[in-house]
Scaffold this active site. Sequence first.
Site, PDB file in Angstrom:
ATOM      1  N   LYS A 193       0.839  -1.205   0.000  1.00 29.99           N
ATOM      2  CA  LYS A 193       0.000   0.000   0.000  1.00 29.99           C
ATOM      3  C   LYS A 193       0.877   1.260   0.000  1.00 29.99           C
ATOM      4  CE  LYS A 193      -3.765  -2.275  -0.347  1.00 29.99           C
ATOM      5  NZ  LYS A 193      -4.668  -2.914   0.573  1.00 29.99           N
TER       6      LYS A 193
HETATM    7  C1  LIG Z   1      -5.723  -3.963   0.945  1.00 30.44           C
HETATM    8  C2  LIG Z   1      -7.162  -3.680   1.051  1.00 30.44           C
HETATM    9  C3  LIG Z   1      -7.908  -3.985   2.203  1.00 30.44           C
HETATM   10  C4  LIG Z   1      -7.363  -4.804   3.310  1.00 30.44           C
HETATM   11  O1  LIG Z   1      -6.231  -4.271   3.900  1.00 30.44           O
HETATM   12  P1  LIG Z   1      -5.403  -5.160   4.942  1.00 30.44           P
HETATM   13  O2  LIG Z   1      -4.557  -4.148   5.674  1.00 30.44           O
HETATM   14  O3  LIG Z   1      -4.574  -6.119   4.141  1.00 30.44           O
HETATM   15  O4  LIG Z   1      -6.347  -5.843   5.846  1.00 30.44           O
HETATM   16  C5  LIG Z   1      -9.215  -3.565   2.273  1.00 30.44           C
HETATM   17  N1  LIG Z   1      -9.804  -2.899   1.260  1.00 30.44           N
HETATM   18  C6  LIG Z   1      -9.135  -2.616   0.128  1.00 30.44           C
HETATM   19  C7  LIG Z   1      -9.838  -1.860  -0.948  1.00 30.44           C
HETATM   20  C8  LIG Z   1      -7.805  -3.015  -0.034  1.00 30.44           C
HETATM   21  O5  LIG Z   1      -7.158  -2.766  -1.179  1.00 30.44           O
END
Ligand SMILES: *Cc1c(COP(=O)(O)O)cnc(C)c1O
Length: 393
Positions: A193
């Site tokens: 991210k």
């Molecule tokens: C990555 C993601 C999540 C989940 O994030 P985590 O930190 O891995 O639990 C939720 N929603 C979206 C749109 C994502 O891209």
Amino acid sequence: MLDKKEGQKNNFLPFALPDIGEEEIELVANCMRSGWMTTGPNAKQFESDFAEYIGSDVHAVSVNSATSGLLLALEAVGVTQGDEVITTPYTFSATAMVCVHLGAKPVLVDIEEDSYNISPENIKAAITEKTKAIIPVHFAGLACDMQAIIKIARENNLKIVEDAAHALPCTSNDQLIGSLDTDATVYSFYATKTITTGEGGMIVTKDEDIAKRCRTMRLHGISRDVFDRYTSTRPSWYYEITAPGFKANMTDIAASIGIAQLKKANDFQKKRQSIKEQYFEAFKDLPITLPKDSESNDIHSWHLFVIRLNDDAPIDRDEFIKKMAEDYQIGCSVHFIPLNFHSYWQEKLGIDNDSFQIAKNLFEKSVSLPIYTKMADDDVSRVIEAVKEILSP
Ligand SMILES: *Cc1c(COP(=O)(O)O)cnc(C)c1O
């Protein structure tokens, strides 16, 4: 070209990579030397830095993932057994799965063709007496139409929990996502991210009661977190369970990475934006639809760069990805396989591949290209050349 391709054989450009510097490594080392591994001073520091970054007197609650954050935020705003929660099929499964874990039903509605974001009109049409909340997802880092969504929520007495997993930083009408008049906003610090803590997430809210509930529920339903427990005047062995809590706190090791990453969040965004500008310029005559940009002054996080192959493109989406990987050693991805394409959701919600036509059409033609801060100028040029070679008539 053959020589160039040969040279790239052992030089695969991954789709995404985290950007970790010596600052992060040093803070992690300090944390480990300190002997305090779990939630403690670094988590507190990361939370206060994050709240300050968002501004507007928000509370920030660190958690071990955005998935946990969404679960805790929905629980805190009162989502429970029998409720309906309106969200998008064009997301990662976690957005909707957390509703199931609370006994609520995710109600999926189709998206807008240009932005890939949930359509306010479709939200309106899906409201029933059971609807409790809306989860907008700021796809790729472009804000949803939040003015419209907030208006709908007010008129129908609904809660809003924003899935901002892609949206650090991102603005809507010049206002930073996280500081809008919604109930809670949840960020992800998963490895790929826009900033990372390895795994991790943050809940941001202006509502002190929601923040308090999230703090309690992230740690077994204990009324105060471990850090308070060990520094308060109560005897150190004392704690009290006040609710059926979860285990979702962020470790101090993860938080120390986050402290260093957050300081770089704006520079990271600028770097991704500069890659986006190069892509826009290079691809303008190709048979593809470029991603929607933000309104003039608004910030798009550019977490993802999603192109759509037009009907007159020489090859289809799957071939394109295969060629990029095999002939050019470049990793691409697809965001997302819509929820209605997964067997679990089909059975659970009585939907199928055809349930959401816009989501289906976009999914079948969309490719995510690499866009991350570790890309060198050469890497960006390499992606541009490959895409042009594959798609030029
Ligand atoms: C990555 C993601 C999540 C989940 O994030 P985590 O930190 O891995 O639990 C939720 N929603 C979206 C749109 C994502 O891209």
